[in-house]
Design a protein around this motif. Sequence first.
Motif, PDB file in Angstrom:
ATOM      1  N   MET A   1     -11.895 -33.537 -11.841  1.00 19.03           N
ATOM      2  CA  MET A   1     -11.592 -32.424 -10.749  1.00 19.03           C
ATOM      3  C   MET A   1     -10.108 -32.184 -10.540  1.00 19.03           C
ATOM      4  O   MET A   1      -9.021 -32.992 -10.715  1.00 19.03           O
ATOM      5  N   ASN A   2      -9.990 -30.930 -10.499  1.00 14.54           N
ATOM      6  CA  ASN A   2      -8.556 -30.361 -10.143  1.00 14.54           C
ATOM      7  C   ASN A   2      -8.517 -29.839  -8.745  1.00 14.54           C
ATOM      8  O   ASN A   2      -9.275 -29.424  -8.170  1.00 14.54           O
ATOM      9  N   ARG A   3      -7.252 -30.051  -8.293  1.00 14.97           N
ATOM     10  CA  ARG A   3      -6.927 -29.655  -6.712  1.00 14.97           C
ATOM     11  C   ARG A   3      -5.386 -29.054  -6.895  1.00 14.97           C
ATOM     12  O   ARG A   3      -4.621 -29.578  -7.355  1.00 14.97           O
ATOM     13  N   ILE A   4      -5.467 -27.655  -6.094  1.00 15.29           N
ATOM     14  CA  ILE A   4      -4.314 -26.967  -6.123  1.00 15.29           C
ATOM     15  C   ILE A   4      -4.063 -26.604  -4.486  1.00 15.29           C
ATOM     16  O   ILE A   4      -5.033 -26.366  -3.781  1.00 15.29           O
ATOM     17  N   TRP A   5      -2.518 -26.860  -4.250  1.00 16.93           N
ATOM     18  CA  TRP A   5      -2.153 -26.447  -2.918  1.00 16.93           C
ATOM     19  C   TRP A   5      -1.411 -25.005  -3.025  1.00 16.93           C
ATOM     20  O   TRP A   5      -0.583 -24.970  -3.710  1.00 16.93           O
ATOM     21  N   ILE A   6      -2.013 -24.080  -2.369  1.00 14.08           N
ATOM     22  CA  ILE A   6      -1.475 -22.846  -2.486  1.00 14.08           C
ATOM     23  C   ILE A   6      -0.995 -22.523  -1.087  1.00 14.08           C
ATOM     24  O   ILE A   6      -1.674 -22.681   0.038  1.00 14.08           O
ATOM     25  N   THR A   7       0.411 -22.223  -0.971  1.00 13.51           N
ATOM     26  CA  THR A   7       1.140 -21.973   0.376  1.00 13.51           C
ATOM     27  C   THR A   7       2.356 -20.948   0.066  1.00 13.51           C
ATOM     28  O   THR A   7       2.526 -20.722  -1.144  1.00 13.51           O
ATOM     29  N   GLY A   8       3.044 -20.671   1.109  1.00 18.87           N
ATOM     30  CA  GLY A   8       3.995 -19.946   0.940  1.00 18.87           C
ATOM     31  C   GLY A   8       4.375 -19.130   2.264  1.00 18.87           C
ATOM     32  O   GLY A   8       3.936 -19.456   3.529  1.00 18.87           O
TER      33      GLY A   8
ATOM     34  N   ILE B   1      -3.182 -14.317  -6.650  1.00 20.25           N
ATOM     35  CA  ILE B   1      -4.247 -15.540  -6.519  1.00 20.25           C
ATOM     36  C   ILE B   1      -5.376 -15.526  -7.156  1.00 20.25           C
ATOM     37  O   ILE B   1      -5.821 -16.461  -8.124  1.00 20.25           O
ATOM     38  N   THR B   2      -6.002 -14.410  -7.245  1.00 14.61           N
ATOM     39  CA  THR B   2      -7.128 -14.234  -7.921  1.00 14.61           C
ATOM     40  C   THR B   2      -6.959 -14.457  -9.542  1.00 14.61           C
ATOM     41  O   THR B   2      -7.840 -15.057 -10.173  1.00 14.61           O
ATOM     42  N   LYS B   3      -6.062 -13.890  -9.976  1.00 14.85           N
ATOM     43  CA  LYS B   3      -5.681 -14.010 -11.580  1.00 14.85           C
ATOM     44  C   LYS B   3      -5.350 -15.309 -12.002  1.00 14.85           C
ATOM     45  O   LYS B   3      -6.052 -15.879 -13.070  1.00 14.85           O
ATOM     46  N   PHE B   4      -4.683 -16.000 -11.086  1.00 15.41           N
ATOM     47  CA  PHE B   4      -4.306 -17.616 -11.337  1.00 15.41           C
ATOM     48  C   PHE B   4      -5.869 -18.145 -11.334  1.00 15.41           C
ATOM     49  O   PHE B   4      -5.996 -19.132 -12.259  1.00 15.41           O
ATOM     50  N   LEU B   5      -6.676 -18.090 -10.235  1.00 19.79           N
ATOM     51  CA  LEU B   5      -7.823 -18.903  -9.926  1.00 19.79           C
ATOM     52  C   LEU B   5      -8.758 -18.632 -10.942  1.00 19.79           C
ATOM     53  O   LEU B   5      -9.372 -19.559 -11.531  1.00 19.79           O
TER      54      LEU B   5
ATOM     55  N   MET C   1       0.852 -23.832  -5.863  1.00 19.49           N
ATOM     56  CA  MET C   1       1.239 -22.448  -6.086  1.00 19.49           C
ATOM     57  C   MET C   1       2.122 -22.054  -4.755  1.00 19.49           C
ATOM     58  O   MET C   1       1.641 -22.241  -3.817  1.00 19.49           O
ATOM     59  N   LEU C   2       3.356 -21.841  -5.143  1.00 20.00           N
ATOM     60  CA  LEU C   2       4.373 -21.626  -3.877  1.00 20.00           C
ATOM     61  C   LEU C   2       4.720 -20.056  -4.086  1.00 20.00           C
ATOM     62  O   LEU C   2       5.352 -19.623  -4.880  1.00 20.00           O
TER      63      LEU C   2
ATOM     64  N   HIS D   1       2.767 -30.026 -11.214  1.00 24.02           N
ATOM     65  CA  HIS D   1       3.091 -29.104 -11.611  1.00 24.02           C
ATOM     66  C   HIS D   1       3.403 -27.870 -10.439  1.00 24.02           C
ATOM     67  O   HIS D   1       2.659 -28.045  -9.519  1.00 24.02           O
ATOM     68  N   LEU D   2       4.402 -27.247 -10.539  1.00 20.77           N
ATOM     69  CA  LEU D   2       4.605 -26.138  -9.580  1.00 20.77           C
ATOM     70  C   LEU D   2       4.828 -24.771  -9.939  1.00 20.77           C
ATOM     71  O   LEU D   2       5.702 -24.592 -11.063  1.00 20.77           O
ATOM     72  N   LEU D   3       4.083 -23.850  -9.802  1.00 22.06           N
ATOM     73  CA  LEU D   3       3.943 -22.577 -10.244  1.00 22.06           C
ATOM     74  C   LEU D   3       4.611 -21.615  -8.938  1.00 22.06           C
ATOM     75  O   LEU D   3       4.156 -21.561  -7.787  1.00 22.06           O
TER      76      LEU D   3
END
Length: 188
Positions: free
Chosen positions: A1-8, A31-35, A136-137, A166-168
């Motif tokens: 399982m992968n979990r990402i926090w997207i904020t900004g 965001i769509t490209k990354f996901l 992803m910040l 990891h931070l993108l």
Amino acid sequence: MNRIWITGFSQFELGIFNAKDPRVTIIKYTITKFLTHALTDTDEPYWLLTGGQSGIEQWAVEAALDLQEQYPQLKIAMMKPYEHYGSKWKPERQTALHALESRVDFVAATSNQDYQNPGQLQSYQNFMLTHTDEAMLFYDDMADQSNVRYTYKAIQAFQNRQDDYHLLMIDFDRLQDYAEEYAEDLAN
């Protein structure tokens, strides 16, 4: 399982006051490209965790919702920093928040109290960091007056303790690159 926090940035920090602003399209495209890249070669559950702040966080939810039919392994959790988050917003912003809450897979608050103090926001950041594998910040050092700088500093401090986090970072230059890529995609 992968979990990402997207904020900004919030929509106000970006000076975006209309959902039809072309910058929203570019942010959602990013965001769509990354996901899409992250989801393409896996059937493993992939969780997007984000808050309900209007701006990057709500646009991340909208982008992810658009992908869920194609990628059923994508799940969305809207984590709010305290109970009744957004209750003092203008009615149209509250309506937008509640509409998104009704469509995501999971909604909760990291504090079971209404806003009391900034410590709740720090606890929220800690929760998000310890319950995700990467972030992803959307942040740029040039906008250092933004409240996002606190999130950036929290992520950096966490990375010093947890070296595999990891931070993108999506700064204004990187967003410009995505805008150019989006224009090329439209032209083709």
